[in-house]
Design an enzyme around this catalytic site. Structure first.
Site, PDB file in Angstrom:
ATOM      1  N   PHE A 163       0.492  -4.655  -5.956  1.00 17.07           N
ATOM      2  CA  PHE A 163       1.460  -5.637  -5.469  1.00 17.07           C
ATOM      3  C   PHE A 163       1.905  -5.345  -4.036  1.00 17.07           C
ATOM      4  O   PHE A 163       2.788  -6.005  -3.509  1.00 17.07           O
ATOM      5  CB  PHE A 163       2.691  -5.666  -6.386  1.00 17.07           C
ATOM      6  CG  PHE A 163       3.510  -4.397  -6.360  1.00 17.07           C
ATOM      7  CD1 PHE A 163       4.662  -4.308  -5.603  1.00 17.07           C
ATOM      8  CD2 PHE A 163       3.123  -3.284  -7.093  1.00 17.07           C
ATOM      9  CE1 PHE A 163       5.408  -3.154  -5.562  1.00 17.07           C
ATOM     10  CE2 PHE A 163       3.874  -2.125  -7.071  1.00 17.07           C
ATOM     11  CZ  PHE A 163       5.022  -2.054  -6.307  1.00 17.07           C
ATOM     12  N   LEU A 190      -3.711   1.044   5.665  1.00 15.48           N
ATOM     13  CA  LEU A 190      -3.951   2.382   5.120  1.00 15.48           C
ATOM     14  C   LEU A 190      -4.391   2.330   3.668  1.00 15.48           C
ATOM     15  O   LEU A 190      -5.146   3.186   3.211  1.00 15.48           O
ATOM     16  CB  LEU A 190      -2.681   3.239   5.234  1.00 15.48           C
ATOM     17  CG  LEU A 190      -2.182   3.518   6.659  1.00 15.48           C
ATOM     18  CD1 LEU A 190      -0.896   4.340   6.607  1.00 15.48           C
ATOM     19  CD2 LEU A 190      -3.238   4.246   7.465  1.00 15.48           C
ATOM     20  N   GLY A 191      -3.914   1.350   2.924  1.00 11.57           N
ATOM     21  CA  GLY A 191      -4.281   1.242   1.522  1.00 11.57           C
ATOM     22  C   GLY A 191      -3.610   0.044   0.885  1.00 11.57           C
ATOM     23  O   GLY A 191      -2.674  -0.539   1.435  1.00 11.57           O
ATOM     24  N   GLY A 223      -2.304  -1.616  -3.082  1.00 15.68           N
ATOM     25  CA  GLY A 223      -2.049  -1.434  -4.504  1.00 15.68           C
ATOM     26  C   GLY A 223      -2.029  -2.772  -5.204  1.00 15.68           C
ATOM     27  O   GLY A 223      -2.425  -3.797  -4.633  1.00 15.68           O
ATOM     28  N   LYS A 242       5.134   0.187   3.986  1.00 14.64           N
ATOM     29  CA  LYS A 242       4.786  -0.352   2.673  1.00 14.64           C
ATOM     30  C   LYS A 242       5.321  -1.776   2.590  1.00 14.64           C
ATOM     31  O   LYS A 242       6.532  -1.998   2.663  1.00 14.64           O
ATOM     32  CB  LYS A 242       5.398   0.523   1.574  1.00 14.64           C
ATOM     33  CG  LYS A 242       4.959   0.183   0.166  1.00 14.64           C
ATOM     34  CD  LYS A 242       5.513   1.228  -0.802  1.00 14.64           C
ATOM     35  CE  LYS A 242       5.047   0.990  -2.229  1.00 14.64           C
ATOM     36  NZ  LYS A 242       5.559   2.045  -3.155  1.00 14.64           N
ATOM     37  N   ASP A 259       5.939  10.860 -11.663  1.00 12.58           N
ATOM     38  CA  ASP A 259       4.570  10.467 -11.346  1.00 12.58           C
ATOM     39  C   ASP A 259       3.925  11.516 -10.436  1.00 12.58           C
ATOM     40  O   ASP A 259       3.290  11.185  -9.435  1.00 12.58           O
ATOM     41  CB  ASP A 259       4.533   9.089 -10.684  1.00 12.58           C
ATOM     42  CG  ASP A 259       3.134   8.454 -10.730  1.00 12.58           C
ATOM     43  OD1 ASP A 259       2.307   8.890 -11.566  1.00 12.58           O
ATOM     44  OD2 ASP A 259       2.865   7.543  -9.931  1.00 12.58           O
ATOM     45  N   VAL A 292      -0.118  -0.862   2.377  1.00  7.78           N
ATOM     46  CA  VAL A 292       0.516   0.073   3.305  1.00  7.78           C
ATOM     47  C   VAL A 292      -0.215  -0.017   4.639  1.00  7.78           C
ATOM     48  O   VAL A 292      -1.446   0.080   4.698  1.00  7.78           O
ATOM     49  CB  VAL A 292       0.477   1.512   2.773  1.00  7.78           C
ATOM     50  CG1 VAL A 292       1.161   2.465   3.765  1.00  7.78           C
ATOM     51  CG2 VAL A 292       1.156   1.601   1.412  1.00  7.78           C
TER      52      VAL A 292
END
Length: 451
Positions: free
Chosen positions: A18, A13-14, A16, A36, A140, A21
């Site tokens: 580190f 899905l994506g 980052g 995750k 955030d 997902v």
């Protein structure tokens, strides 16, 4: 198919800095989750591990309609690739929020009316009120963390920067959504900065663009607020808009300006926001919201079917990408390394909606050759995944700005149809949409069908 603990991983899905997902399905219950995954082996950044544990500590006891729910976690799991190789990982299984990001929808289909914005602002405030009463601040709040479920309910995501302290000193958040006191490096209230960022999001929902680049005196738009020239701020933002100053209602302007005040003591509390005349205005019913989304989705589907059906010449991509090898963009003069692999075309999952996706009847190899040509022509760096038909791109950035990074997956819808899914990994969200629009144009006649 890769597995992680009791989960079978369907697709990425994506990614980052580190973690990544995955869309995954529990092997016993069949439930879909957002998994995750972080490597938990030698060389792992311990500060990143602290953020993950902080996220777990914040989410494990939270349960509210407008928050993404933490379902499961394991600090000592194994990620097993289809080849059989294993990696020690730490995973979090999160509620799958299948309606996409709220701001993907706005960027693709247009701004909200104030009534529709009020519907979602209420849900943001209700979610924040719940976590604040639990002694937690998010720290955030930003567009990427405002998700929608299948019934168009808003869900606040990603508690990695959350805090249980009343006052904070660490610089946490995302540029563009941080309150001025964070930039100044002074102690600040986590709850107050949450509401500041929510004010920015409220503005974006109605304007379809942010009110300023950063809440700093160096920013010309925010400087108008910090120096008490709010009237000029609104004149600037309505100069080229239909209706001029009346583009925004007077009550809307009053609430947003107060939430974005430079002095945190001059901002309204959560209780005062709920008593504000704009907040108490008319709110659409759930049925009206569903109708609004269906109408916009139908218009978007029609637009995604390109009028120009000409297939562009992407034959140059054959020289930089070949099926069944791992290849990466490299500095000129260095030797390219290709490793034999068997890349899998991941399945399109209709339960998971993206607004930054389009459809094609071209072959996966032709689509990947187009991506290779795009990477060579426009990207600073590009990498092809060694498991899926998936490529990652890092674009060239303007001086002093974070480059846009994004991933493109080619997914199997059926024997004849593919989905090209585009997901932002880093960088400014509004710049990403410019990149996405240009990428879709680059594919030309490859974007030749609808779902």
């Amino acid at each position: 198919m890769a597995t992680c603990g009791p989960y079978r991983c369907i697709k990425t899905l994506g990614k980052g800095g580190f973690s990544e997902v995955k869309l995954a399905r529990h092997s016993e219950t069949g439930a879909l989750v957002a998994l995750k995954i972080m490597k938990n082996s030698g060389g792992f950044d311990t500060s990143m591990m602290e953020l993950v544990r902080n996220e777990i500590d914040a989410m494990k006891d939270l349960d509210h309609l407008n928050l993404v729910k933490l379902l499961d976690w394991d600090e000592d799991a194994k990620y097993v690739r289809p080849s059989g190789t294993q990696v020690k990982v730490f995973y979090l299984a999160l509620e799958l929020v299948s309606g996409g990001e709220l701001f993907d929808f706005i960027a693709e289909t247009g701004r909200f009316t104030e009534d529709v914005a009020r519907y979602y602002f209420h849900q943001m405030i209700e979610g924040l009120e719940y976590i604040h009463t639990q002694g937690v601040s998010h720290r955030d709040i930003k567009p990427e963390n405002m998700m929608l479920d299948a019934e168009h309910n808003l869900k606040i995501a990603d508690f990695g920067f959350s805090s249980s302290q009343a006052m904070n000193e660490t610089k946490r958040g995302t540029d563009g959504y941080m309150a001025p006191e964070i930039y100044k490096g002074v102690k600040y209230s986590g709850q107050s900065v949450d509401l500041f960022a929510t004010g920015i999001i409220l503005f974006i929902m109605v304007a379809q663009h942010p009110p300023f680049t950063a809440a700093s005196a160096r920013d010309p738009h925010y400087k108008l607020i910090s120096t008490n020239r709010v009237d000029v701020f609104w004149k600037v933002h309505t100069k080229r808009k239909e209706g001029g100053l009346d583009y925004f209602s007077e009550e809307f302007r009053d609430l947003v300006a107060s939430m974005l005040s430079y002095n945190p003591h001059e901002r309204p509390s959560l209780a005062e926001i709920k008593e504000h005349p704009w907040y108490k205005g008319p709110v659409p019913t759930k049925e009206e919201i569903t109708e609004e989304f269906n109408d916009r989705s139908n218009q978007l589907a029609a637009l995604n079917n390109q009028e120009d059906q000409t297939i562009p010449d992407h034959s140059a991509g054959a020289g930089v990408w070949q099926p069944n090898v791992v290849q990466r963009s490299i500095p000129k003069g260095e030797e390219s390394k290709a490793i034999d692999i068997e890349r899998v075309l991941a399945d399109y999952v209709p339960e998971l909606k993206r607004y930054t996706e389009f459809y094609s009847t071209s072959s996966a190899d032709d689509l990947f050759r187009a991506l290779a040509t795009y990477g060579e022509d426009y990207a600073q760096e590009h990498t092809f995944d060694d498991e899926e038909y998936r490529a990652s791109f890092k674009m060239k950035a303007k001086a002093g700005e974070t480059p846009v990074e994004f991933s493109v997956s080619v997914l199997k819808v059926d024997d004849d149809k593919k989905c090209i899914e585009v997901v932002k990994d880093d960088g400014d969200k509004f710049e990403f949409y410019e990149v996405y629009t240009n990428l879709k144009k680059f594919f030309g006649g490859h974007a030749n069908t609808t779902l």
